[in-house]
Design a protein around this motif. Structure first.
Motif, PDB file in Angstrom:
ATOM      1  N   THR A  92      16.981 -32.061 -17.107  1.00 36.35           N
ATOM      2  CA  THR A  92      16.445 -32.639 -15.878  1.00 36.35           C
ATOM      3  C   THR A  92      17.248 -32.235 -14.643  1.00 36.35           C
ATOM      4  O   THR A  92      16.833 -32.523 -13.530  1.00 36.35           O
ATOM      5  N   SER A  93      18.411 -31.593 -14.853  1.00 32.90           N
ATOM      6  CA  SER A  93      19.340 -31.287 -13.762  1.00 32.90           C
ATOM      7  C   SER A  93      19.726 -32.564 -13.004  1.00 32.90           C
ATOM      8  O   SER A  93      19.978 -32.550 -11.810  1.00 32.90           O
ATOM      9  N   THR A  94      19.739 -33.670 -13.728  1.00 36.72           N
ATOM     10  CA  THR A  94      20.111 -34.966 -13.175  1.00 36.72           C
ATOM     11  C   THR A  94      21.127 -35.628 -14.102  1.00 36.72           C
ATOM     12  O   THR A  94      21.004 -35.537 -15.319  1.00 36.72           O
ATOM     13  N   VAL A  95      22.142 -36.258 -13.522  1.00 41.39           N
ATOM     14  CA  VAL A  95      23.084 -37.056 -14.298  1.00 41.39           C
ATOM     15  C   VAL A  95      23.087 -38.468 -13.721  1.00 41.39           C
ATOM     16  O   VAL A  95      22.664 -38.682 -12.586  1.00 41.39           O
ATOM     17  N   SER A  96      23.560 -39.414 -14.508  1.00 40.79           N
ATOM     18  CA  SER A  96      23.512 -40.819 -14.096  1.00 40.79           C
ATOM     19  C   SER A  96      24.904 -41.422 -13.987  1.00 40.79           C
ATOM     20  O   SER A  96      25.825 -41.036 -14.705  1.00 40.79           O
ATOM     21  N   LEU A  97      25.016 -42.386 -13.083  1.00 41.18           N
ATOM     22  CA  LEU A  97      26.240 -43.160 -12.912  1.00 41.18           C
ATOM     23  C   LEU A  97      25.875 -44.634 -12.927  1.00 41.18           C
ATOM     24  O   LEU A  97      24.989 -45.065 -12.191  1.00 41.18           O
ATOM     25  N   ILE A  98      26.555 -45.406 -13.744  1.00 39.37           N
ATOM     26  CA  ILE A  98      26.363 -46.857 -13.787  1.00 39.37           C
ATOM     27  C   ILE A  98      27.648 -47.517 -13.291  1.00 39.37           C
ATOM     28  O   ILE A  98      28.743 -47.208 -13.784  1.00 39.37           O
ATOM     29  N   VAL A  99      27.527 -48.407 -12.302  1.00 41.68           N
ATOM     30  CA  VAL A  99      28.688 -49.128 -11.775  1.00 41.68           C
ATOM     31  C   VAL A  99      28.388 -50.626 -11.807  1.00 41.68           C
ATOM     32  O   VAL A  99      27.232 -51.037 -11.770  1.00 41.68           O
ATOM     33  N   PRO A 100      29.427 -51.465 -11.850  1.00 40.23           N
ATOM     34  CA  PRO A 100      29.187 -52.914 -11.878  1.00 40.23           C
ATOM     35  C   PRO A 100      28.854 -53.512 -10.521  1.00 40.23           C
ATOM     36  O   PRO A 100      28.223 -54.561 -10.452  1.00 40.23           O
ATOM     37  N   ASP A 101      29.273 -52.837  -9.421  1.00 36.95           N
ATOM     38  CA  ASP A 101      29.078 -53.442  -8.108  1.00 36.95           C
ATOM     39  C   ASP A 101      29.083 -52.356  -7.031  1.00 36.95           C
ATOM     40  O   ASP A 101      30.142 -51.861  -6.636  1.00 36.95           O
ATOM     41  N   VAL A 110      33.944 -43.368  -5.859  1.00 40.26           N
ATOM     42  CA  VAL A 110      33.748 -42.669  -7.132  1.00 40.26           C
ATOM     43  C   VAL A 110      32.387 -41.972  -7.124  1.00 40.26           C
ATOM     44  O   VAL A 110      32.251 -40.809  -7.522  1.00 40.26           O
ATOM     45  N   LEU A 111      31.369 -42.690  -6.657  1.00 44.33           N
ATOM     46  CA  LEU A 111      30.014 -42.135  -6.555  1.00 44.33           C
ATOM     47  C   LEU A 111      30.018 -40.890  -5.674  1.00 44.33           C
ATOM     48  O   LEU A 111      29.425 -39.865  -6.019  1.00 44.33           O
ATOM     49  N   ARG A 112      30.684 -40.975  -4.529  1.00 46.17           N
ATOM     50  CA  ARG A 112      30.698 -39.852  -3.579  1.00 46.17           C
ATOM     51  C   ARG A 112      31.357 -38.620  -4.209  1.00 46.17           C
ATOM     52  O   ARG A 112      30.854 -37.502  -4.100  1.00 46.17           O
ATOM     53  N   GLY A 113      32.487 -38.822  -4.871  1.00 45.26           N
ATOM     54  CA  GLY A 113      33.163 -37.696  -5.505  1.00 45.26           C
ATOM     55  C   GLY A 113      32.323 -37.061  -6.590  1.00 45.26           C
ATOM     56  O   GLY A 113      32.246 -35.832  -6.710  1.00 45.26           O
ATOM     57  N   LEU A 114      31.653 -37.889  -7.402  1.00 47.11           N
ATOM     58  CA  LEU A 114      30.795 -37.387  -8.467  1.00 47.11           C
ATOM     59  C   LEU A 114      29.576 -36.674  -7.914  1.00 47.11           C
ATOM     60  O   LEU A 114      29.194 -35.586  -8.372  1.00 47.11           O
ATOM     61  N   SER A 115      28.951 -37.263  -6.886  1.00 49.03           N
ATOM     62  CA  SER A 115      27.742 -36.691  -6.307  1.00 49.03           C
ATOM     63  C   SER A 115      28.011 -35.324  -5.685  1.00 49.03           C
ATOM     64  O   SER A 115      27.261 -34.368  -5.892  1.00 49.03           O
ATOM     65  N   HIS A 116      29.094 -35.212  -4.922  1.00 46.26           N
ATOM     66  CA  HIS A 116      29.412 -33.943  -4.276  1.00 46.26           C
ATOM     67  C   HIS A 116      29.724 -32.867  -5.306  1.00 46.26           C
ATOM     68  O   HIS A 116      29.308 -31.711  -5.155  1.00 46.26           O
ATOM     69  N   ALA A 117      30.466 -33.236  -6.348  1.00 47.61           N
ATOM     70  CA  ALA A 117      30.803 -32.254  -7.380  1.00 47.61           C
ATOM     71  C   ALA A 117      29.559 -31.818  -8.151  1.00 47.61           C
ATOM     72  O   ALA A 117      29.387 -30.630  -8.447  1.00 47.61           O
ATOM     73  N   ALA A 118      28.673 -32.755  -8.461  1.00 47.78           N
ATOM     74  CA  ALA A 118      27.445 -32.417  -9.193  1.00 47.78           C
ATOM     75  C   ALA A 118      26.552 -31.504  -8.368  1.00 47.78           C
ATOM     76  O   ALA A 118      25.899 -30.594  -8.902  1.00 47.78           O
ATOM     77  N   ALA A 119      26.518 -31.729  -7.059  1.00 46.31           N
ATOM     78  CA  ALA A 119      25.661 -30.921  -6.181  1.00 46.31           C
ATOM     79  C   ALA A 119      26.062 -29.459  -6.189  1.00 46.31           C
ATOM     80  O   ALA A 119      25.218 -28.575  -6.005  1.00 46.31           O
TER      81      ALA A 119
END
Length: 364
Positions: A92-101, A110-119
């Protein structure tokens, strides 16, 4: 759940976008209807299968044929369906992130670092929040994994036995702020014990002997690690009284705990995280308590606002963006069928600011 990162939408290749009367010329290439894969194959003089392989980046097509197909696709304004491409590749060329809050800037970073690297690898990010609901977290993880190629769980609250049982279904899986000893699931964690020890040593150097801990969510592994470190550190000191108050992970939780903090008789507060510390600062201010004149307050995480509170917050800094980037590195390795590399244990860095000071005279 919300989708972040690069988003592309497309219509079926058999349904042109918009319509025009015969004989009317379109003024721009973007106004022309999208072509079908069949029209591209006919224009290039190849089969539909060849067009599909070229669009999916297959190296098995001869260079001259691939160039011809791309030229035909360009001329016809052909845009391949992402859904069809995902079905063909099984990706799907998509990955998922689950966070508690998601309201906590710690997880936003954490989301920003993951999103930029995945892009950088052409992947999008699907994000879901469990809202500290353990049962909901497991359901979200399974559903998100069905819709993506891999999963990152940040500070998951599910019990270890359940996480182990789910790990095969969720693979490829990377854990942030959690590890799974004896498993093959890569993890990125923080040495919370070292961070807490540094905070307590700082408070002790200022003369504080009575410390109150505003505890985080009971299901949080990092909260348990903080509690264990506080208990061990205080037990090793000849004079150190530790009070633990149930609290939570949000600003409101810290604010609501202000009166209980005063009743504890402590001279210093160690909050589960910076958000709790912010709430405690606000609640104490409303009660007329000066920080650090009457009471010292510390947090944990060093989220972006920590240096701008009144007073600026003493806290333990962790590399939040780096957690996201390295989580992607390990997930990308797993997606490619390779080893994820060794686990990483980050060391927090104590940042002393103005929310901590000497113990008030007469209360040592």
């Amino acid at each position: 759940m919300s989708l972040t990162g690069d988003r592309r939408t497309g219509q079926s290749a058999d349904q042109p976008t918009g319509g025009s009367r015969p004989g009317r010329r379109r003024s721009a290439r973007s106004d022309r209807p999208s072509a079908t894969i069949g029209r591209v194959a006919e224009a290039a003089g190849v089969s539909r299968a060849t067009v599909s392989r070229v669009m999916n980046g297959s190296p098995t097509v001869a260079a001259d044929l691939a160039a011809r197909v791309r030229a035909a696709a360009e001329a016809l304004n052909y845009e391949p369906s992402l859904v069809a491409r995902s079905l063909a590749l099984g990706r799907t060329s998509t990955v998922s992130l689950i966070v508690p809050d998601l309201s906590n800037p710690m997880f936003q970073d954490v989301l920003r670092g993951l999103s930029h690297a995945a892009a950088t690898r052409g992947h999008r990010l699907l994000v879901a929040e469990s809202n500290e609901n353990v049962a909901e977290e497991a359901i979200l993880a399974v559903e998100a994994r069905r819709r993506s190629d891999g999963l990152v769980l940040a500070s998951p609250r599910v019990p270890e036995a359940e996480l182990r049982a789910l790990s095969d279904r969720l693979a490829p899986l990377v854990l942030v702020n959690r590890d799974l000893p004896g498993s093959n699931v890569p993890s990125l964690s923080v040495d919370y014990a070292a961070g807490i020890a540094a905070i307590v040593a700082h408070l002790r150097s200022l003369g504080h002997r009575r410390i109150v801990y505003l505890a985080g969510p009971t299901a949080s592994t990092s909260n348990r690690e903080r509690q264990a470190a506080l208990r061990a550190t205080c037990a090793a000191e000849p004079v150190c009284a530790l009070t633990e108050l149930p609290c939570g992970a949000t600003f409101d939780d810290g604010h609501a705990a202000a009166r209980a903090v005063l009743r504890s008789g402590a001279t210093a507060v160690v909050a589960f995280n910076d958000m709790v510390a912010f709430g405690a600062l606000s609640g104490l201010h409303e009660l007329g308590i000066g920080v650090p004149r009457d009471l010292s307050v510390t947090g944990f995480d060093d989220i972006p606002f920590a240096r701008y509170t009144t007073p600026p917050l003493t806290t333990a800094s962790i590399p939040r963006n780096e957690l996201g980037r390295q989580a992607w590195d390990r997930l990308w390795a797993l997606l490619g069928g390779g080893p994820a590399g060794h686990d990483v244990h980050f060391q927090p860095r104590l940042l002393v600011r103005d929310s901590t000071g000497p113990v008030p005279a007469g209360r040592a």
